[in-house]
Structures are given as C-alpha cells and as structure tokens.
Design an enzyme around this catalytic site. Structure first.
Site, short mmCIF file in Angstrom:
data_model
loop_
_atom_site.label_atom_id
_atom_site.label_comp_id
_atom_site.label_asym_id
_atom_site.label_seq_id
_atom_site.Cartn_x
_atom_site.Cartn_y
_atom_site.Cartn_z
N ASP A 264 0.75 -1.26 -0.18
CA ASP A 264 0.37 -0.29 -0.31
C ASP A 264 1.13 1.45 -0.53
O ASP A 264 1.62 1.43 0.53
CB ASP A 264 -0.71 0.05 1.35
CG ASP A 264 -1.99 1.21 0.69
OD1 ASP A 264 -2.89 0.27 0.87
OD2 ASP A 264 -1.77 1.96 1.04
N HIS B 249 -10.26 -5.40 -3.06
CA HIS B 249 -8.62 -5.82 -1.97
C HIS B 249 -8.70 -6.02 -1.03
O HIS B 249 -10.03 -5.27 -0.38
CB HIS B 249 -7.73 -4.00 -2.52
CG HIS B 249 -8.75 -3.06 -2.61
ND1 HIS B 249 -9.37 -1.99 -3.05
CD2 HIS B 249 -8.21 -2.80 -0.73
CE1 HIS B 249 -10.09 -1.26 -2.82
NE2 HIS B 249 -9.47 -1.59 -1.18
P1 AMP Z 1 -9.59 1.15 -0.07
O1 AMP Z 1 -9.98 2.45 1.23
O2 AMP Z 1 -10.18 0.24 1.30
O3 AMP Z 1 -10.22 1.26 -1.38
O4 AMP Z 1 -8.46 1.09 -0.33
C1 AMP Z 1 -7.52 1.75 -0.78
C2 AMP Z 1 -6.45 1.52 -0.52
O5 AMP Z 1 -5.04 1.67 -2.02
C3 AMP Z 1 -5.37 2.68 0.72
O6 AMP Z 1 -5.26 2.42 1.65
C4 AMP Z 1 -4.56 3.54 -0.82
O7 AMP Z 1 -3.41 3.79 0.04
C5 AMP Z 1 -4.19 2.14 -1.82
N1 AMP Z 1 -3.50 3.14 -3.06
C6 AMP Z 1 -4.01 4.04 -3.60
N2 AMP Z 1 -3.48 4.40 -4.48
C7 AMP Z 1 -2.46 3.20 -4.44
C8 AMP Z 1 -1.27 3.32 -5.48
N3 AMP Z 1 -0.68 3.98 -6.72
N4 AMP Z 1 -0.69 2.26 -5.77
C9 AMP Z 1 -0.71 1.33 -3.85
N5 AMP Z 1 -1.46 1.27 -2.90
C10 AMP Z 1 -2.40 2.74 -2.94
#
Ligand code: AMP
Ligand code: ZN
Length: 114
Positions: A30, A100
C-alpha cells in the site's frame, strides 16, 4: 478496465512494489501504509467490489485468501497475527473500486475499527 488505478497496477502501467503476481492475483505494498506491514491483494480481473463477486468467482476468491496467507507468512506476520480487511462501498470506506484485500500487521491493531 480503463481508468482503474488497480487495473493499471496489474498491467504495470503504474509503478508499485509488487510482492506477488500470477495470471489471477497481484499483491503489492500500500502506498500509504496504515501499519508497519500493509499489503493489498487483488484479483487481476476487474471486480469493482466484493458486492460484484458472483458464483463464478468462487475459486478466484479462495485463491485470493490463500495468496494472502502466503504473503502474511512471508512477511513474518503469521505467528504474531495480522488482519484482513475488505472495505466495501461508501459506509465501508472503499476508495478504490477494484476489489482488494488489505493485509495489516506489524503492530497491535485496535478493535473496533473507526
Ligand atoms: P480502500 O480505502 O479500502 O479502497 O483502500 C484503497 C487503498 O489503496 C488505500 O489504502 C490507499 O493507500 C491504496 N492506494 C491508493 N493508490 C495506491 C497506489 N498507487 N499504490 C498502492 N496503493 C495505493
Ligand atoms: Zn480495475
């Protein structure tokens, strides 16, 4: 799917720290970790959320969990414990609409979550 951040990560069009990838599943760190270890495990195929999963995804979802277990073990979390989270929809706090599984570990996690 076009304009999906995680589809682009699967395709390698957006950089990520991948820990695992095969034909079905990708796991990567993440970008904004909420714990010392914070990894996302996703199906390569675009499924917007767990709400959109269907019976045909049964083995894919099973595999997602087993890959997550493998990563938890690899990251040294299996013994001390960890948490799996699938945020879903607005109340669930989902911000990226490609299914995810979060793996969170490396510290004592609070309960209930906020
Ligand atoms: P959610 O809030 O469950 O939809 O989680 C989305 C997650 O994706 C969050 O923890 C973000 O920090 C993560 N995230 C967003 N953009 C990226 C990226 N480019 N690479 C890795 N993680 C990401
Ligand atoms: Zn996607």
């Amino acid at each position: 799917m076009q304009d999906c951040l995680f589809c682009k990560i699967v395709a390698g069009e957006i950089p990520s720290q991948k820990l695992f990838q095969d034909d079905d599943i990708t796991a990567f760190r993440d970008i904004n970790p909420a714990a010392p270890k914070h990894i996302l495990v996703i199906p390569n195929r675009h499924i917007a959320s767990i709400n959109e999963a269907s019976e045909q995804d049964q083995s894919l979802l099973g595999k997602l969990l087993l890959v997550a277990n493998q990563i938890a073990e690899q990251e040294g979390l299996a013994e001390e414990g960890f948490r799996y989270v699938i945020n879903t929809g607005s109340n669930g706090g989902q911000t990226v609409f490609h299914l995810h599984l979060h793996i969170l570990g490396g510290r004592q996690l609070g309960w209930p979550p906020g």
